[in-house]
Design an enzyme around this catalytic site. Structure first.
Site, PDB file in Angstrom:
ATOM      1  N   ASP A  80       0.900  -1.128   0.002  1.00 13.05           N
ATOM      2  CA  ASP A  80      -0.012  -0.065   0.055  1.00 13.05           C
ATOM      3  C   ASP A  80       1.104   0.979   0.096  1.00 13.05           C
ATOM      4  O   ASP A  80       1.836   1.100   0.753  1.00 13.05           O
ATOM      5  CB  ASP A  80      -0.681   0.062   1.341  1.00 13.05           C
ATOM      6  CG  ASP A  80      -2.133  -0.198   1.108  1.00 13.05           C
ATOM      7  OD1 ASP A  80      -2.802  -0.175  -0.015  1.00 13.05           O
ATOM      8  OD2 ASP A  80      -3.010  -0.011   2.267  1.00 13.05           O
ATOM      9  N   TYR A  82       1.965   4.856   1.557  1.00  9.47           N
ATOM     10  CA  TYR A  82       2.016   5.538   2.877  1.00  9.47           C
ATOM     11  C   TYR A  82       0.791   6.321   2.985  1.00  9.47           C
ATOM     12  O   TYR A  82       0.452   6.927   1.935  1.00  9.47           O
ATOM     13  CB  TYR A  82       3.124   6.513   3.398  1.00  9.47           C
ATOM     14  CG  TYR A  82       4.545   5.765   3.060  1.00  9.47           C
ATOM     15  CD1 TYR A  82       4.763   4.571   4.057  1.00  9.47           C
ATOM     16  CD2 TYR A  82       5.555   6.245   2.039  1.00  9.47           C
ATOM     17  CE1 TYR A  82       5.925   4.127   4.225  1.00  9.47           C
ATOM     18  CE2 TYR A  82       6.666   5.509   2.318  1.00  9.47           C
ATOM     19  CZ  TYR A  82       6.986   4.272   3.245  1.00  9.47           C
ATOM     20  OH  TYR A  82       8.272   3.683   3.086  1.00  9.47           O
ATOM     21  N   PHE A  93       7.899   2.351  -0.724  1.00 13.53           N
ATOM     22  CA  PHE A  93       8.799   2.531   0.382  1.00 13.53           C
ATOM     23  C   PHE A  93       9.653   3.741   0.249  1.00 13.53           C
ATOM     24  O   PHE A  93      10.128   4.339   1.131  1.00 13.53           O
ATOM     25  CB  PHE A  93      10.018   1.234   0.236  1.00 13.53           C
ATOM     26  CG  PHE A  93       9.541  -0.156   0.673  1.00 13.53           C
ATOM     27  CD1 PHE A  93       9.083  -0.166   2.006  1.00 13.53           C
ATOM     28  CD2 PHE A  93       9.230  -0.837  -0.470  1.00 13.53           C
ATOM     29  CE1 PHE A  93       8.577  -1.519   1.975  1.00 13.53           C
ATOM     30  CE2 PHE A  93       8.665  -2.252  -0.247  1.00 13.53           C
ATOM     31  CZ  PHE A  93       8.282  -2.614   1.058  1.00 13.53           C
ATOM     32  N   HIS A 202       9.416  -9.057   5.643  1.00 11.31           N
ATOM     33  CA  HIS A 202       9.112  -7.787   5.490  1.00 11.31           C
ATOM     34  C   HIS A 202      10.093  -6.773   6.098  1.00 11.31           C
ATOM     35  O   HIS A 202      10.432  -7.143   7.512  1.00 11.31           O
ATOM     36  CB  HIS A 202       7.824  -7.081   5.533  1.00 11.31           C
ATOM     37  CG  HIS A 202       7.199  -5.810   5.214  1.00 11.31           C
ATOM     38  ND1 HIS A 202       7.577  -4.730   5.704  1.00 11.31           N
ATOM     39  CD2 HIS A 202       6.442  -5.598   4.123  1.00 11.31           C
ATOM     40  CE1 HIS A 202       7.032  -3.555   5.128  1.00 11.31           C
ATOM     41  NE2 HIS A 202       6.533  -4.399   4.227  1.00 11.31           N
TER      42      HIS A 202
END
Length: 231
Positions: A80, A82, A93, A202
């Site tokens: 997703d 931010y 990221f 992750h």
């Protein structure tokens, strides 16, 4: 044209010409147009670029616009964007210049330093990676402010699965970095006989110590690639 308000590189647009005509994609974009419009009304804003749906419209396809298919060397898959204001700019990221580096990206930088000895930069903007051929792809490309996962299940996942299949079919010797259980579900979309698939936990603070830190994915990618990435 369905993508009129959402700029997309012409090369990618031609590759997606059939995909964007499918019913699910048309429904997705009707949903998005309403989301951006409604968020402006709710917040008394005058422009969709100030809305509480992220990233701004002109940056929804930023990952593709910065990294054309013919340049792709690495795909890093996020889930997703931010969901706090000012963070999302269309690259998984990554955050714009001047924005505080999020915890997952701090762990990514930490692993790069351990793996390659590269000192972590002060900026969280990963456009420099994208310009070298790193596609920073979120499975869902938009989100409501403060509502993680709010645009999941609307069609984005179908589209980005098609993107992964297309890269697997059309490109050669690409490194796919699949971090976490969600990203690893995409392994079946990739031809492992011609691409390198790297999997681990992750990089979020909750799971980075379960395998991400110490995974050496960045040196492994460069060992596989004909032309290395300057991480």
């Amino acid at each position: 044209m369905i993508l009129k308000q959402f700029p997309l590189d012409e090369t990618w647009k031609s590759l997606f010409s059939e995909e964007i005509q499918k019913d699910y994609f048309v429904a997705l974009f009707h949903f998005l147009e309403k989301e951006y419009a409604d968020s402006c009304v709710e917040n008394n804003l005058f422009s969709a670029q100030e809305s509480s749906v992220f990233p701004p419209k002109q940056l929804v396809f930023n990952a593709f616009n910065v990294c054309p298919l013919q340049k792709i060397k690495v795909v890093i898959l996020g889930q997703d964007p931010y969901h706090e204001r000012g963070q999302a700019h269309g690259l998984a990221f990554s955050v714009p210049e001047g924005v505080k580096i999020p915890p997952s990206l701090r762990n990514i930088y930490k692993e790069i330093q351990q793996d390659l000895g590269i000192i972590a930069p002060s900026s969280g903007n990963l456009e420099r990676w994208a310009k070298q051929g790193v596609l920073l792809l979120n499975a869902t490309l938009t989100v409501r402010e403060g509502q993680a996962g709010s645009h999941q299940g609307k069609g984005w996942e179908t589209f980005t699965d098609a993107v992964i299949r297309l890269i697997s079919e059309r490109a050669d010797r690409v490194v796919f970095m699949l971090w976490g259980a969600y990203a690893q579900q995409k392994k079946s979309l990739i031809d492992a006989s011609k691409h390198l698939i790297l999997t681990t936990s992750h990089p979020s603070p909750l799971s980075a110590h379960r395998g991400f830190l110490g995974c050496k994915h960045f040196s492994k990618a460069n060992d596989f690639l004909l032309k290395k990435i300057d991480w």
